[in-house]
Design a protein around this motif. Structure first.
Motif, PDB file in Angstrom:
ATOM      1  N   UNK A 240       0.844  -1.198   0.000  1.00  0.00           N
ATOM      2  CA  UNK A 240       0.000   0.000   0.000  1.00  0.00           C
ATOM      3  C   UNK A 240       0.881   1.251   0.000  1.00  0.00           C
ATOM      4  N   UNK A 241       0.683   2.101  -0.997  1.00  0.00           N
ATOM      5  CA  UNK A 241       1.367   3.409  -1.041  1.00  0.00           C
ATOM      6  C   UNK A 241       2.851   3.277  -0.717  1.00  0.00           C
ATOM      7  N   UNK A 242       3.515   2.391  -1.455  1.00  0.00           N
ATOM      8  CA  UNK A 242       4.918   2.105  -1.126  1.00  0.00           C
ATOM      9  C   UNK A 242       5.875   3.141  -1.693  1.00  0.00           C
ATOM     10  N   UNK A 274      -1.066  -4.198   5.748  1.00  0.00           N
ATOM     11  CA  UNK A 274      -0.583  -3.575   4.523  1.00  0.00           C
ATOM     12  C   UNK A 274       0.893  -3.200   4.680  1.00  0.00           C
ATOM     13  N   UNK A 275       1.695  -3.613   3.713  1.00  0.00           N
ATOM     14  CA  UNK A 275       3.134  -3.377   3.793  1.00  0.00           C
ATOM     15  C   UNK A 275       3.491  -1.984   3.300  1.00  0.00           C
ATOM     16  N   UNK A 294      -3.531  -2.963   9.918  1.00  0.00           N
ATOM     17  CA  UNK A 294      -2.190  -2.742  10.469  1.00  0.00           C
ATOM     18  C   UNK A 294      -1.202  -2.388   9.362  1.00  0.00           C
ATOM     19  N   UNK A 295      -0.127  -1.723   9.756  1.00  0.00           N
ATOM     20  CA  UNK A 295       0.981  -1.391   8.864  1.00  0.00           C
ATOM     21  C   UNK A 295       2.160  -2.302   9.174  1.00  0.00           C
ATOM     22  N   UNK A 296       2.689  -2.941   8.143  1.00  0.00           N
ATOM     23  CA  UNK A 296       3.961  -3.647   8.265  1.00  0.00           C
ATOM     24  C   UNK A 296       5.070  -2.687   7.850  1.00  0.00           C
ATOM     25  N   UNK A 297       5.841  -2.247   8.823  1.00  0.00           N
ATOM     26  CA  UNK A 297       6.934  -1.300   8.584  1.00  0.00           C
ATOM     27  C   UNK A 297       8.175  -2.088   8.171  1.00  0.00           C
ATOM     28  N   UNK A 298       8.675  -1.808   6.977  1.00  0.00           N
ATOM     29  CA  UNK A 298       9.815  -2.533   6.399  1.00  0.00           C
ATOM     30  C   UNK A 298      10.971  -1.553   6.198  1.00  0.00           C
ATOM     31  N   UNK A 299      11.677  -1.195   7.257  1.00  0.00           N
ATOM     32  CA  UNK A 299      12.626  -0.070   7.175  1.00  0.00           C
ATOM     33  C   UNK A 299      13.821  -0.309   6.263  1.00  0.00           C
TER      34      UNK A 299
END
Length: 452
Positions: A240-242, A274-275, A294-299
């Motif tokens: 989502x909105x990456x 959503x990633x 939820x947001x999956x935060x992929x730093x």
């Protein structure tokens, strides 16, 4: 006294709140037959010595320099991409997908190849302390089911999605679903097969409705997937909105942001993760909070492909559930430790800014930094909350999902020289310095699934 399956003794770290770490010094953890923490007993509790004596033949005590941490939750893994981890991270996302990723994923029609990669990635994640993983598989129904079976066999709590990609305008002819109806039919059959597998899996295996992202899917596919998620009450995952490209594509196609487009198709719900979500605005974030998405935060991955730094602390303050994701292989590392560290680093860079031609007070985004305590929370309790599962905390009625950390391993010894060193300092050293060599055992739902 209740009859416990096993008792563990040692010092543990668990999240008390998003910003506070609870230190449980030399506590007993009494585990039930179904792998839950039935009782946590402090040394001053009158039952402590009685339990020690009663369970001396079924008691595991940590050695000096060893500690319990909750098992980590990885909310975004592309399991097939383990085969290309560390490759081509210096090219734009669109080119990376079409030149490397989609050709690789097309190979998973070969179940022999899929088995080799999937066995390896599940074992690797367990060895890195990841006890629960939310997986993207590929468009192939049988290979996706194979991944779920491997999670079940190896003891990892797996949430697995058969990917849907049916839009011929945005997908390669070498890698996509045959057509929309086939994609939906295969998804429904996959859901039923995984639900059947789950009936005989102690730690939990779950099917996930998985539109890869909006560009790869037709409107009919997105609508059908939303209906399947509602019909079977499944988890949902997507991107989502990456990035600038993906975010802009959705705005051009629907004249709205990803969040609202996904919501229109029934894909934002309490079981949705959503990633990335780097470009969420306030309205998008409010919609996430309202729907329980939820947001999956992929730093690490975001540093390569997202064209931005997500204001993760701000989103969390607005009531959005947050967990961490490795995003193998947009993120090169299978370690949630590495991603927790990068989450802190990225947040500091967002707050401080990067353009030194500007005055310091204009350079960054105020109040953006997070602490290692918060990153630990996202890696454990936050991940559990994102999935609405009783995991990620070392508390009563939570699953016994733990990592046993040994700070004294000769090849990866942590710099702890004082036996009386403050335990919160020890915790910080663990979070910043642990390597897989330090993770001597991993347990999921009361079962040992990895040991050195």
């Amino acid at each position: 006294m209740k009859n416990y399956a096993r008792v563990f003794r040692g010092t543990a770290f668990t999240s008390k709140s998003p910003t506070e770490v609870h230190i449980l010094k030399e506590h007993l953890f009494c585990i039930s037959e179904d792998g839950l923490i039935e009782k946590v007993v402090a040394p001053e509790n009158p039952e402590y010595q009685t339990i020690l004596q009663t369970y001396q033949d079924n008691l595991q005590c940590l050695k000096d320099g060893q500690y319990f941490l909750p098992g980590f939750v990885d909310l975004h893994v592309h399991a097939p991409q383990w085969a290309q981890s560390g490759t081509a991270l210096d090219i734009p996302l669109y080119d990376w997908l079409n030149t490397y990723t989609f050709p690789l994923e097309s190979k998973f029609s070969d179940l022999g190849f899929a088995k080799k990669v999937y066995q390896d990635v599940v074992s690797t994640l367990l060895a890195n302390g990841t006890t629960t993983a939310l997986y993207f598989a590929t468009v192939h129904k049988e290979a996706s089911l194979l991944l779920a079976k491997i999670c079940a066999e190896k003891g990892q709590r797996g949430l697995v999605g058969k990917v849907v990609m049916d839009n011929p305008d945005q997908t390669s002819e070498i890698y996509r679903d045959a057509d929309t109806q086939t994609a939906l039919k295969d998804t429904e059959e996959f859901i039923l097969a995984v639900n059947e597998l789950a009936q005989s899996t102690k730690q939990g295996i779950y099917p996930v409705v998985t539109p890869r992202f909006i560009p790869s899917c037709t409107d009919d596919a997105l609508k059908g997937l939303g209906e399947l998620a509602a019909k079977y009450d499944t988890y949902v995952q997507s991107h989502c909105s990456e990035s600038d490209w993906e975010h802009g594509y959705v705005q051009d196609r629907f004249q709205k942001n990803d969040a609202f487009a996904l919501h229109d198709f029934g894909l934002l719900r309490d079981k949705s993760v959503m990633a990335h979500c780097n470009f969420l605005n306030d309205d998008d974030a409010d919609l996430f909070a309202e729907t329980g998405t939820a947001v999956s935060h992929c730093p690490i991955s975001n540093s390569y492909f997202a064209n931005s730094v997500i204001p993760i602390g701000y989103l969390h303050s607005k009531g959005v559930a947050i967990g961490l994701g490795s995003d193998i292989s947009g993120g090169f590392s299978p370690s949630i430790y590495d991603n927790a560290r990068q989450a802190v680093i990225s947040s500091r860079m967002l707050e401080d800014g990067v353009d030194t031609s500007l005055p310091a007070e204009e350079r960054g985004v105020p109040n953006s930094r997070i602490t290692i305590n918060e990153a630990f929370y996202f890696a454990s309790a936050g991940g559990g909350e994102s999935l609405s599962l009783a995991i990620g905390r070392l508390e009563e009625n939570y699953a016994w999902d733990v990592q046993i950390i040994d700070t004294t391993v000769a090849t990866a010894k942590l710099p702890i020289y004082d036996e009386k060193e403050d335990l919160h300092d020890v915790f910080q050293k663990i979070m910043y310095l642990v390597r897989p060599e330090n993770i001597c055992e991993v347990w999921v739902q009361g079962e040992k699934v990895h040991s050195q």
